[in-house]
Design a protein around this motif. Sequence first.
Motif, PDB file in Angstrom:
ATOM      1  N   MET A 259      -5.751  -2.415   0.830  1.00 53.73           N
ATOM      2  CA  MET A 259      -7.046  -3.024   0.247  1.00 53.73           C
ATOM      3  C   MET A 259      -8.138  -3.454   0.557  1.00 53.73           C
ATOM      4  O   MET A 259      -9.512  -3.674   0.392  1.00 53.73           O
ATOM      5  N   ALA A 260      -7.894  -4.520   1.549  1.00 56.88           N
ATOM      6  CA  ALA A 260      -8.848  -4.528   3.027  1.00 56.88           C
ATOM      7  C   ALA A 260      -9.381  -3.908   3.415  1.00 56.88           C
ATOM      8  O   ALA A 260     -10.753  -3.576   3.811  1.00 56.88           O
ATOM      9  N   VAL A 261      -8.943  -3.027   4.264  1.00 52.36           N
ATOM     10  CA  VAL A 261      -8.839  -1.442   5.409  1.00 52.36           C
ATOM     11  C   VAL A 261     -10.035  -0.789   3.336  1.00 52.36           C
ATOM     12  O   VAL A 261     -11.638  -0.595   4.238  1.00 52.36           O
ATOM     13  N   ILE A 262      -9.466  -0.326   2.959  1.00 58.71           N
ATOM     14  CA  ILE A 262     -11.203   0.191   2.273  1.00 58.71           C
ATOM     15  C   ILE A 262     -12.003  -0.117   1.046  1.00 58.71           C
ATOM     16  O   ILE A 262     -12.958   0.136   1.342  1.00 58.71           O
ATOM     17  N   PHE A 263     -11.730  -1.738   1.149  1.00 58.76           N
ATOM     18  CA  PHE A 263     -13.151  -2.433   1.059  1.00 58.76           C
ATOM     19  C   PHE A 263     -14.142  -2.396   2.146  1.00 58.76           C
ATOM     20  O   PHE A 263     -15.414  -1.594   2.153  1.00 58.76           O
ATOM     21  N   VAL A 264     -13.468  -2.389   3.600  1.00 58.96           N
ATOM     22  CA  VAL A 264     -14.307  -2.686   4.596  1.00 58.96           C
ATOM     23  C   VAL A 264     -15.116  -1.116   4.845  1.00 58.96           C
ATOM     24  O   VAL A 264     -16.587  -0.787   5.095  1.00 58.96           O
ATOM     25  N   CYS A 265     -14.384  -0.412   4.786  1.00 56.14           N
ATOM     26  CA  CYS A 265     -14.653   1.410   5.427  1.00 56.14           C
ATOM     27  C   CYS A 265     -15.334   1.513   4.196  1.00 56.14           C
ATOM     28  O   CYS A 265     -16.596   2.748   5.178  1.00 56.14           O
ATOM     29  N   CYS A 327      -8.015   9.864   2.545  1.00 59.71           N
ATOM     30  CA  CYS A 327      -7.269  10.594   2.930  1.00 59.71           C
ATOM     31  C   CYS A 327      -6.198   9.193   3.957  1.00 59.71           C
ATOM     32  O   CYS A 327      -5.517   9.620   4.391  1.00 59.71           O
ATOM     33  N   LEU A 328      -7.556   8.615   4.483  1.00 59.08           N
ATOM     34  CA  LEU A 328      -6.823   7.367   5.956  1.00 59.08           C
ATOM     35  C   LEU A 328      -5.699   6.378   4.587  1.00 59.08           C
ATOM     36  O   LEU A 328      -4.716   5.836   5.280  1.00 59.08           O
ATOM     37  N   GLU A 329      -6.112   6.253   3.447  1.00 64.91           N
ATOM     38  CA  GLU A 329      -5.065   5.021   2.894  1.00 64.91           C
ATOM     39  C   GLU A 329      -3.778   6.589   2.510  1.00 64.91           C
ATOM     40  O   GLU A 329      -2.916   5.761   2.680  1.00 64.91           O
ATOM     41  N   SER A 330      -3.892   7.560   2.289  1.00 64.61           N
ATOM     42  CA  SER A 330      -2.908   8.245   1.333  1.00 64.61           C
ATOM     43  C   SER A 330      -2.573   8.474   2.385  1.00 64.61           C
ATOM     44  O   SER A 330      -1.129   8.538   2.541  1.00 64.61           O
ATOM     45  N   TYR A 331      -2.226   8.946   3.512  1.00 58.83           N
ATOM     46  CA  TYR A 331      -1.378   9.243   5.123  1.00 58.83           C
ATOM     47  C   TYR A 331      -1.212   8.944   6.348  1.00 58.83           C
ATOM     48  O   TYR A 331      -1.045   9.167   6.824  1.00 58.83           O
ATOM     49  N   GLY A 332      -2.346   8.236   5.743  1.00 59.30           N
ATOM     50  CA  GLY A 332      -2.516   6.876   7.094  1.00 59.30           C
ATOM     51  C   GLY A 332      -1.920   5.060   7.000  1.00 59.30           C
ATOM     52  O   GLY A 332      -0.874   5.058   7.417  1.00 59.30           O
ATOM     53  N   LEU A 333      -2.843   5.072   5.878  1.00 59.88           N
ATOM     54  CA  LEU A 333      -1.822   3.165   5.730  1.00 59.88           C
ATOM     55  C   LEU A 333      -1.000   3.014   4.844  1.00 59.88           C
ATOM     56  O   LEU A 333       0.124   2.209   5.130  1.00 59.88           O
ATOM     57  N   THR A 334      -0.175   4.215   3.751  1.00 59.74           N
ATOM     58  CA  THR A 334       0.772   3.751   3.144  1.00 59.74           C
ATOM     59  C   THR A 334       1.947   4.066   3.398  1.00 59.74           C
ATOM     60  O   THR A 334       2.548   3.445   3.832  1.00 59.74           O
ATOM     61  N   PRO A 335       1.415   5.222   3.557  1.00 61.55           N
ATOM     62  CA  PRO A 335       3.094   5.670   4.823  1.00 61.55           C
ATOM     63  C   PRO A 335       3.133   4.780   6.135  1.00 61.55           C
ATOM     64  O   PRO A 335       5.038   4.087   6.232  1.00 61.55           O
ATOM     65  N   PHE A 336       2.743   4.768   6.715  1.00 60.02           N
ATOM     66  CA  PHE A 336       2.700   3.875   7.224  1.00 60.02           C
ATOM     67  C   PHE A 336       3.155   1.647   7.287  1.00 60.02           C
ATOM     68  O   PHE A 336       4.444   1.583   7.330  1.00 60.02           O
ATOM     69  N   ILE A 337       2.658   1.665   6.546  1.00 66.06           N
ATOM     70  CA  ILE A 337       2.762   0.279   5.849  1.00 66.06           C
ATOM     71  C   ILE A 337       3.598  -0.206   4.839  1.00 66.06           C
ATOM     72  O   ILE A 337       4.127  -1.075   4.444  1.00 66.06           O
ATOM     73  N   GLN A 338       3.570   0.604   3.857  1.00 61.22           N
ATOM     74  CA  GLN A 338       4.240   1.121   2.388  1.00 61.22           C
ATOM     75  C   GLN A 338       5.902   1.109   2.664  1.00 61.22           C
ATOM     76  O   GLN A 338       6.638   1.218   1.668  1.00 61.22           O
ATOM     77  N   LYS A 339       6.095   2.216   3.938  1.00 62.07           N
ATOM     78  CA  LYS A 339       7.101   2.573   3.801  1.00 62.07           C
ATOM     79  C   LYS A 339       8.330   1.949   3.306  1.00 62.07           C
ATOM     80  O   LYS A 339       9.268   2.220   2.685  1.00 62.07           O
TER      81      LYS A 339
END
Length: 394
Positions: A259-265, A327-339
Amino acid sequence: MQQGTPIKDEPGPHPANWSPTASGIAVVAFIALLILAWTAASTLLLIFAGILLGVFLDGLTRLLGQAIGLGRGLRLTIVSLILGGLTLGFLAFGGATVVQQGRELGQTVTKQAGSVRDRLKEYGIDLPAFSVPSETPGDQDTDKAKDTDKAKDTETDKDKKAGGLGGLASGAIKSPGSLLSDAGSMLGPAATVITGLFNALGNVLVIVFLGLACAADPASYRDGAVRFVPPHYRPRATALLDGMGETLRHWLFGQLITMAVIFVCIWAGLSFLGIGGALILGLQAGLLAFIPTIGPLIAGVVIVLAGLASGTNAALGAFGVYLVVQCLESYGLTPFIQKQALDIPPATIFAGQLVLGVLFGLWGIALALPLMAVIKVVLEQVYIEDTLDEEADV
């Protein structure tokens, strides 16, 4: 407990061996539990939100414990003061900007949504009308004239009623109930706003109190819940509750980072494009990221409608920023953080949101993912592990 051969839980009575009386009691208890969950859904979800806050505070307290060797109470106090200070600082320095941009964003989105509706109507697609509050001088004069006539009629009625004992008996002295009704009618929309404000403030206070209470001594609440479980199942129930807490902690921290990354970006991207209300647009996108699938879709629509106020090119640029961030959230952040925390297919998440939204409304949609995380842990540790053990025994 001494180290040595691990103690295997003694199996309890299998449901197939229950007596008819015990089976009937179990069925009645399960139905009563479902009825309670249905009738008190909002209260139960409010309690669950407080537990989520407690899990978050507990996680921060544990992280702080790795840096400093203070007691748990002092660490929780430090964490609470820091979070409270950050919240007050944001409200003091950014609250006025957020409110102003939020008001302007609401007007812009409403206006642009009406323009889009008119454009679609030209192609034969008729959508419901958007209400845009507007008053012309002629309308204001008409309303004033109507109010003046109503006031004259009211004074005439009062004069008639004040003409003697008969008038007093017919209603010149009003009952307390009618006085309260008149007060509510005079307040009008203000009464609704005040009531909604108190309800929201009450919900926040309940969530904060539950969160602080759970974070202060989570082990006592876990042990208290385990006491209601039969003795031979208590070790497993303890492991189940600990697994739920760990899963929710990992998911919460990962979700907050996302959420913080999405807000800042989004804030930075829309500010670079010169789109008005970039702060509130980034803030709403970050907050709505808490609700998977549905939340980002709503945030994207709002961003595009706000960009239309600056022209088609600005709207396309805003959509491009939103698309890159998603795309950053779906293919980068979520798979890396929430896996490691939560691995649920998107279609399952969307179906769960629909079901919980129909059953429990907005609370069900907002808390769908953590609820599904808890259900996933229960199914894995109670049902799937038992099935695998039975297959291994065979």
